[in-house]
Design an enzyme around this catalytic site. Structure first.
Site, mmCIF file in Angstrom:
data_model
loop_
_atom_site.group_PDB
_atom_site.id
_atom_site.type_symbol
_atom_site.label_atom_id
_atom_site.label_comp_id
_atom_site.label_asym_id
_atom_site.label_seq_id
_atom_site.Cartn_x
_atom_site.Cartn_y
_atom_site.Cartn_z
ATOM 1 N N TYR A 54 -4.613 -8.350 0.097
ATOM 2 C CA TYR A 54 -4.735 -8.878 1.461
ATOM 3 C C TYR A 54 -4.836 -10.398 1.484
ATOM 4 O O TYR A 54 -4.404 -11.034 2.454
ATOM 5 C CB TYR A 54 -5.914 -8.210 2.180
ATOM 6 C CG TYR A 54 -5.556 -6.801 2.579
ATOM 7 C CD1 TYR A 54 -4.742 -6.558 3.684
ATOM 8 C CD2 TYR A 54 -5.973 -5.712 1.818
ATOM 9 C CE1 TYR A 54 -4.373 -5.273 4.031
ATOM 10 C CE2 TYR A 54 -5.605 -4.419 2.163
ATOM 11 C CZ TYR A 54 -4.803 -4.207 3.268
ATOM 12 O OH TYR A 54 -4.421 -2.930 3.597
ATOM 13 N N ARG A 57 -1.296 -11.446 1.549
ATOM 14 C CA ARG A 57 -0.713 -11.223 2.869
ATOM 15 C C ARG A 57 -1.194 -12.277 3.868
ATOM 16 O O ARG A 57 -0.436 -12.741 4.719
ATOM 17 C CB ARG A 57 -1.077 -9.822 3.386
ATOM 18 C CG ARG A 57 -0.450 -8.709 2.547
ATOM 19 C CD ARG A 57 -0.615 -7.366 3.213
ATOM 20 N NE ARG A 57 0.290 -7.233 4.356
ATOM 21 C CZ ARG A 57 0.245 -6.221 5.216
ATOM 22 N NH1 ARG A 57 -0.661 -5.260 5.074
ATOM 23 N NH2 ARG A 57 1.087 -6.151 6.217
ATOM 24 N N GLN A 87 1.356 -2.274 15.855
ATOM 25 C CA GLN A 87 1.009 -1.655 14.575
ATOM 26 C C GLN A 87 0.809 -2.721 13.504
ATOM 27 O O GLN A 87 0.394 -2.411 12.385
ATOM 28 C CB GLN A 87 2.130 -0.706 14.143
ATOM 29 C CG GLN A 87 2.365 0.446 15.105
ATOM 30 C CD GLN A 87 3.576 1.277 14.733
ATOM 31 O OE1 GLN A 87 3.518 2.088 13.798
ATOM 32 N NE2 GLN A 87 4.684 1.066 15.426
ATOM 33 N N ASN A 88 1.123 -3.970 13.850
ATOM 34 C CA ASN A 88 1.031 -5.062 12.881
ATOM 35 C C ASN A 88 -0.383 -5.631 12.836
ATOM 36 O O ASN A 88 -1.089 -5.667 13.845
ATOM 37 C CB ASN A 88 2.027 -6.169 13.252
ATOM 38 C CG ASN A 88 3.449 -5.647 13.301
ATOM 39 O OD1 ASN A 88 3.812 -4.735 12.559
ATOM 40 N ND2 ASN A 88 4.258 -6.215 14.189
ATOM 41 N N VAL A 89 -0.769 -6.110 11.673
ATOM 42 C CA VAL A 89 -2.115 -6.661 11.507
ATOM 43 C C VAL A 89 -2.127 -8.190 11.565
ATOM 44 O O VAL A 89 -3.191 -8.803 11.583
ATOM 45 C CB VAL A 89 -2.751 -6.180 10.171
ATOM 46 C CG1 VAL A 89 -2.920 -4.664 10.180
ATOM 47 C CG2 VAL A 89 -1.930 -6.619 8.961
ATOM 48 N N ASP A 90 -0.944 -8.814 11.611
ATOM 49 C CA ASP A 90 -0.885 -10.278 11.688
ATOM 50 C C ASP A 90 -1.248 -10.748 13.099
ATOM 51 O O ASP A 90 -1.434 -9.945 14.015
ATOM 52 C CB ASP A 90 0.512 -10.780 11.287
ATOM 53 C CG ASP A 90 1.612 -10.217 12.170
ATOM 54 O OD1 ASP A 90 1.618 -10.536 13.377
ATOM 55 O OD2 ASP A 90 2.463 -9.447 11.674
ATOM 56 N N HIS A 105 -3.901 -1.022 13.891
ATOM 57 C CA HIS A 105 -4.215 -0.891 12.458
ATOM 58 C C HIS A 105 -5.130 -1.980 11.930
ATOM 59 O O HIS A 105 -5.205 -2.199 10.717
ATOM 60 C CB HIS A 105 -2.902 -0.848 11.658
ATOM 61 C CG HIS A 105 -2.049 0.334 11.997
ATOM 62 N ND1 HIS A 105 -0.681 0.354 11.847
ATOM 63 C CD2 HIS A 105 -2.380 1.559 12.496
ATOM 64 C CE1 HIS A 105 -0.203 1.520 12.237
ATOM 65 N NE2 HIS A 105 -1.216 2.268 12.635
ATOM 66 N N SER A 173 10.611 2.132 14.008
ATOM 67 C CA SER A 173 11.488 3.313 13.968
ATOM 68 C C SER A 173 10.774 4.569 14.440
ATOM 69 O O SER A 173 11.334 5.666 14.383
ATOM 70 C CB SER A 173 12.013 3.510 12.544
ATOM 71 O OG SER A 173 10.939 3.542 11.618
#
Length: 231
Positions: A54, A57, A87-90, A105, A173
């Site tokens: 992490y 990231r 859904q992104n953590v950024d 998330h 998707s």
């Protein structure tokens, strides 16, 4: 009153800014299975490796910028009540200027206590280390929903889907659950727009609009249509 535009975004929109996805790496990170770095079992087995994953990231996220897809969503707030479920953590949606962002998330730039999940702290810079502790003396972990953990914000996301005037899916998707199931909560009469270079298979419904494009180019077209038809 502005129409409520609820947007579900996925890895595809962040990938255009240069943030690698798990799927891009075939489920591997430097030869390591993602379950080793993104699960409670992986954390118990080797917390130092999880923190390193992490940290990398976070460093990557510091080096990239929001793209045209993020910016288009932020600009739509001028004409719509935009609610983003990501859904992104950024933090690229926030940096682009979006005001209402629900992170399903978790958040990359937050840590939380391993003892008390209500103790959440910002991560200054990009490093979280072994020995960084919460107010109760417990090791801090990334404030991320790992594989196998419940998704605490899912109920709020379902509520948003139910009351959307318009629902928009960008850069996903629709194969990752439970987030993918949000489209099942959209009322049949609600217009549904989907933007992705690999369009998911969806049941036929009225007011379904598909754009087989990347987020940055597809969002420009969708924004124009939204303003023409629903503003």
């Amino acid at each position: 009153m502005k129409k409520r535009l609820v947007v579900l975004t996925g890895a595809g929109i962040s990938a255009e800014s240069g943030i690698a996805t798990f799927r891009d790496a075939n489920g591997l990170w430097e030869g390591v299975d993602v379950m080793e770095v993104a699960s409670p079992q992986g954390w118990r087995k080797n917390p130092e490796r999880v923190l390193a994953f992490y940290n990398q990231r976070r460093k990557n996220a510091h080096e990239v910028q929001p793209n045209a897809g993020h910016l288009a969503l932020a600009e739509l707030e001028t004409d719509f009540d935009v609610r983003i479920i990501t859904q992104n953590v950024d933090d690229l949606h926030e940096r682009a200027g979006s005001s209402h962002v629900l992170h399903l998330h978790g958040k990359l730039f937050e840590s939380r206590s391993t003892l008390d999940p209500t103790l959440v702290y910002p991560v200054e810079g990009w490093e979280l280390k072994l020995g960084d502790k919460c107010a109760r003396g417990s090791q801090l972990r990334p404030n991320i929903v790992w594989f196998g953990e419940p998704v605490p914000m899912m109920e709020k996301a379902m509520e948003e889907a139910l009351i959307a005037d318009i629902f928009l899916v960008v850069g996903t998707s629709l194969v990752v659950y439970p987030a993918a199931g949000l489209v099942d909560f959209i009322p049949d009469e609600t217009p549904l727009f989907v933007v992705d270079p690999k369009l998911p298979e969806l049941p036929r419904r009225p007011n379904l609009h598909l754009y087989e494009e990347n987020a940055s180019t597809g969002m420009r077209k969708v924004a124009e249509v939204l303003r023409q038809k629903y503003w």
